[in-house]
Design a protein around this motif. Structure first.
Motif, mmCIF file in Angstrom:
data_model
loop_
_atom_site.group_PDB
_atom_site.id
_atom_site.type_symbol
_atom_site.label_atom_id
_atom_site.label_comp_id
_atom_site.label_asym_id
_atom_site.label_seq_id
_atom_site.Cartn_x
_atom_site.Cartn_y
_atom_site.Cartn_z
ATOM 1 N N PHE A 1 -9.717 2.107 11.185
ATOM 2 C CA PHE A 1 -10.226 3.091 11.681
ATOM 3 C C PHE A 1 -11.713 3.026 11.452
ATOM 4 O O PHE A 1 -12.343 2.750 10.348
ATOM 5 C CB PHE A 1 -9.770 4.478 11.023
ATOM 6 C CG PHE A 1 -8.464 4.498 10.899
ATOM 7 C CD1 PHE A 1 -7.499 4.727 12.003
ATOM 8 C CD2 PHE A 1 -7.822 4.201 9.467
ATOM 9 C CE1 PHE A 1 -6.292 4.753 11.768
ATOM 10 C CE2 PHE A 1 -6.120 4.449 9.583
ATOM 11 C CZ PHE A 1 -5.577 4.558 10.621
ATOM 12 N N TRP A 2 -12.597 2.757 12.613
ATOM 13 C CA TRP A 2 -13.811 2.728 12.712
ATOM 14 C C TRP A 2 -14.781 4.229 12.739
ATOM 15 O O TRP A 2 -15.639 4.383 12.199
ATOM 16 C CB TRP A 2 -14.391 1.986 13.801
ATOM 17 C CG TRP A 2 -13.978 0.427 13.749
ATOM 18 C CD1 TRP A 2 -13.138 -0.079 14.097
ATOM 19 C CD2 TRP A 2 -14.872 -0.394 12.787
ATOM 20 N NE1 TRP A 2 -12.928 -1.454 13.477
ATOM 21 C CE2 TRP A 2 -14.335 -1.693 12.783
ATOM 22 C CE3 TRP A 2 -15.968 -0.400 12.071
ATOM 23 C CZ2 TRP A 2 -14.809 -2.556 12.259
ATOM 24 C CZ3 TRP A 2 -16.497 -1.536 11.412
ATOM 25 C CH2 TRP A 2 -15.764 -2.655 11.464
ATOM 26 N N ALA A 3 -14.154 5.119 13.673
ATOM 27 C CA ALA A 3 -14.673 6.430 13.714
ATOM 28 C C ALA A 3 -14.192 7.512 12.505
ATOM 29 O O ALA A 3 -12.800 7.342 12.445
ATOM 30 C CB ALA A 3 -14.717 6.911 14.874
ATOM 31 N N ASP B 1 -4.915 -7.509 12.336
ATOM 32 C CA ASP B 1 -5.317 -5.952 12.802
ATOM 33 C C ASP B 1 -3.936 -5.048 12.288
ATOM 34 O O ASP B 1 -2.881 -5.552 12.397
ATOM 35 C CB ASP B 1 -5.491 -5.971 14.198
ATOM 36 C CG ASP B 1 -6.614 -6.799 14.535
ATOM 37 O OD1 ASP B 1 -7.888 -6.768 14.316
ATOM 38 O OD2 ASP B 1 -6.209 -7.832 15.541
ATOM 39 N N ALA B 2 -4.392 -4.065 11.759
ATOM 40 C CA ALA B 2 -3.289 -2.705 11.618
ATOM 41 C C ALA B 2 -3.084 -2.421 13.276
ATOM 42 O O ALA B 2 -3.251 -1.037 13.492
ATOM 43 C CB ALA B 2 -3.837 -1.964 10.824
ATOM 44 N N THR B 3 -2.407 -2.990 13.969
ATOM 45 C CA THR B 3 -2.186 -2.362 15.445
ATOM 46 C C THR B 3 -0.963 -1.601 15.308
ATOM 47 O O THR B 3 0.104 -1.765 14.068
ATOM 48 C CB THR B 3 -1.845 -3.377 16.328
ATOM 49 O OG1 THR B 3 -0.771 -4.435 15.933
ATOM 50 C CG2 THR B 3 -3.189 -4.438 16.597
ATOM 51 N N PRO B 4 -0.713 -0.715 16.147
ATOM 52 C CA PRO B 4 0.805 -0.026 16.229
ATOM 53 C C PRO B 4 1.742 -1.177 16.038
ATOM 54 O O PRO B 4 2.915 -0.776 15.399
ATOM 55 C CB PRO B 4 0.898 0.745 17.544
ATOM 56 C CG PRO B 4 -0.644 0.999 17.660
ATOM 57 C CD PRO B 4 -1.298 -0.180 17.234
ATOM 58 N N TYR B 5 2.017 -1.897 16.878
ATOM 59 C CA TYR B 5 3.065 -3.151 16.611
ATOM 60 C C TYR B 5 3.245 -3.674 15.189
ATOM 61 O O TYR B 5 4.254 -3.775 14.654
ATOM 62 C CB TYR B 5 2.788 -4.101 17.672
ATOM 63 C CG TYR B 5 3.800 -5.410 17.391
ATOM 64 C CD1 TYR B 5 4.971 -5.382 17.707
ATOM 65 C CD2 TYR B 5 3.335 -6.528 16.667
ATOM 66 C CE1 TYR B 5 6.100 -6.404 17.469
ATOM 67 C CE2 TYR B 5 4.201 -7.822 16.395
ATOM 68 C CZ TYR B 5 5.558 -7.536 16.824
ATOM 69 O OH TYR B 5 6.334 -8.623 16.387
ATOM 70 N N VAL B 6 1.836 -4.214 14.479
ATOM 71 C CA VAL B 6 2.030 -4.777 13.175
ATOM 72 C C VAL B 6 2.519 -3.576 12.175
ATOM 73 O O VAL B 6 3.327 -3.891 11.201
ATOM 74 C CB VAL B 6 0.790 -5.123 12.782
ATOM 75 C CG1 VAL B 6 0.586 -5.254 11.234
ATOM 76 C CG2 VAL B 6 0.184 -6.225 13.733
ATOM 77 N N CYS B 7 2.113 -2.386 12.360
ATOM 78 C CA CYS B 7 2.518 -1.324 11.311
ATOM 79 C C CYS B 7 4.238 -0.989 11.592
ATOM 80 O O CYS B 7 4.776 -0.764 10.688
ATOM 81 C CB CYS B 7 1.843 -0.075 11.606
ATOM 82 S SG CYS B 7 -0.095 -0.218 11.050
ATOM 83 N N GLU B 8 4.620 -0.846 12.841
ATOM 84 C CA GLU B 8 6.193 -0.744 13.039
ATOM 85 C C GLU B 8 6.818 -2.202 12.383
ATOM 86 O O GLU B 8 7.773 -1.934 11.657
ATOM 87 C CB GLU B 8 6.385 -0.786 14.632
ATOM 88 C CG GLU B 8 5.672 0.610 15.116
ATOM 89 C CD GLU B 8 6.844 1.566 14.716
ATOM 90 O OE1 GLU B 8 7.855 1.440 13.895
ATOM 91 O OE2 GLU B 8 6.395 2.820 15.052
ATOM 92 N N LEU C 1 -8.429 0.022 -0.096
ATOM 93 C CA LEU C 1 -7.281 0.795 -0.014
ATOM 94 C C LEU C 1 -7.457 1.909 1.131
ATOM 95 O O LEU C 1 -8.022 3.057 0.730
ATOM 96 C CB LEU C 1 -6.699 1.390 -1.290
ATOM 97 C CG LEU C 1 -5.299 1.996 -1.167
ATOM 98 C CD1 LEU C 1 -4.457 0.881 -0.649
ATOM 99 C CD2 LEU C 1 -4.997 2.432 -2.602
ATOM 100 N N ILE C 2 -6.867 1.636 2.344
ATOM 101 C CA ILE C 2 -7.018 2.540 3.491
ATOM 102 C C ILE C 2 -6.102 3.643 3.609
ATOM 103 O O ILE C 2 -6.253 4.796 3.612
ATOM 104 C CB ILE C 2 -6.749 1.848 4.747
ATOM 105 C CG1 ILE C 2 -8.025 0.726 4.815
ATOM 106 C CG2 ILE C 2 -7.436 2.895 6.038
ATOM 107 C CD1 ILE C 2 -9.611 1.404 4.556
#
Length: 242
Positions: free
Chosen positions: A71-73, A47-54, A31-32
């Protein structure tokens, strides 16, 4: 479907137990982002890209399940692209959950679905080491047909004209140890993504490179279909210029 958040997380952990994940996924899966306590409508994507999240916000999902960690970093501030990912989720109380290498390793996960999609039969799983991923199977389709199924071009190093036993591994899996394991299982060629020059040169069998998205999206589409979730396509724009 309707369940509380804890039950939903328990379901996802049953599908892809976190204990199967590689060490580098520690802190990056599960759970991120926390959202609503009641889950009814679920979206799924690679992927949780900006497009996917919108899209998740526009479709009023209660949860978004993705393969790749968002998020990797480590973050000491939320800026730039991270804002574009988190803002629509947090503003709309959407849970974000990632299942990465744990879904690569589990039976019925990314690699088993990939093998089925491209028509491999009599499959043997690569499992010599805890980090082994992929399957070796007998081809029932040509490489031209596989390219069409995956929806991407294939870059080939070597002669694949007589190949009948193919190793397939989702994602960035061109690793010499994995290739040698595939050879030990009878593989005559190896399909994965993100091939490095030295690996192509040193490989004892031909290397076939597809896109990362093409190899792993089928597994998430199948997951969505099984559970009645909506899959959100966000295929990267790629082309081959010759």
């Amino acid at each position: 479907m309707s369940m509380d958040k804890d039950a939903f997380v328990a379901l996802l952990e049953k599908i892809a137990p976190p204990m199967l994940a590689e060490d580098f996924d520690t802190g990056r899966i599960g759970l991120i982002a926390e959202g609503t306590d009641q889950i009814e409508k679920v979206g799924c994507a690679l992927d949780a890209t900006p497009y996917v999240c919108e899209r998740a916000a526009a479709e009023r999902f209660d949860a978004l399940v993705v393969h790749h960690p968002a998020f990797w970093a480590p973050m000491h501030g939320i800026t730039g692209r991270n804002v574009e990912i988190l803002r629509p989720l947090l503003q709309n109380n959407i849970n974000l959950y990632a299942m990465h290498t744990n879904f690569d390793h589990v039976h019925g996960g990314i690699n088993d679905v990939l093998a089925r999609e491209i028509g491999l039969s009599d499959c043997v799983r690569m499992d010599k080491t805890p980090s082994s991923i992929g399957v070796v199977g007998t081809m029932s389709k040509s490489f031209a047909e596989i390219s069409k199924i995956l929806g991407c071009g294939l870059r080939v190093w070597g002669d694949v004209s007589g190949v009948r036993k193919l190793a397939a591994a989702g994602g960035s899996a061109f690793d010499m140890e994995l290739i040698l394991e595939a050879v030990s299982l009878g593989a005559e060629a190896y399909l994965a993504s993100e091939l490095k020059y030295n690996i192509a040169r040193e490989s004892p069998i031909p290397c076939i490179e597809a896109t990362h998205y093409a190899l792993e999206a089928p597994g998430m589409r199948a997951l969505a279909k099984t559970h009645g979730w909506e899959f959100i396509e966000d295929t990267p724009l790629t082309s081959i210029i010759q």
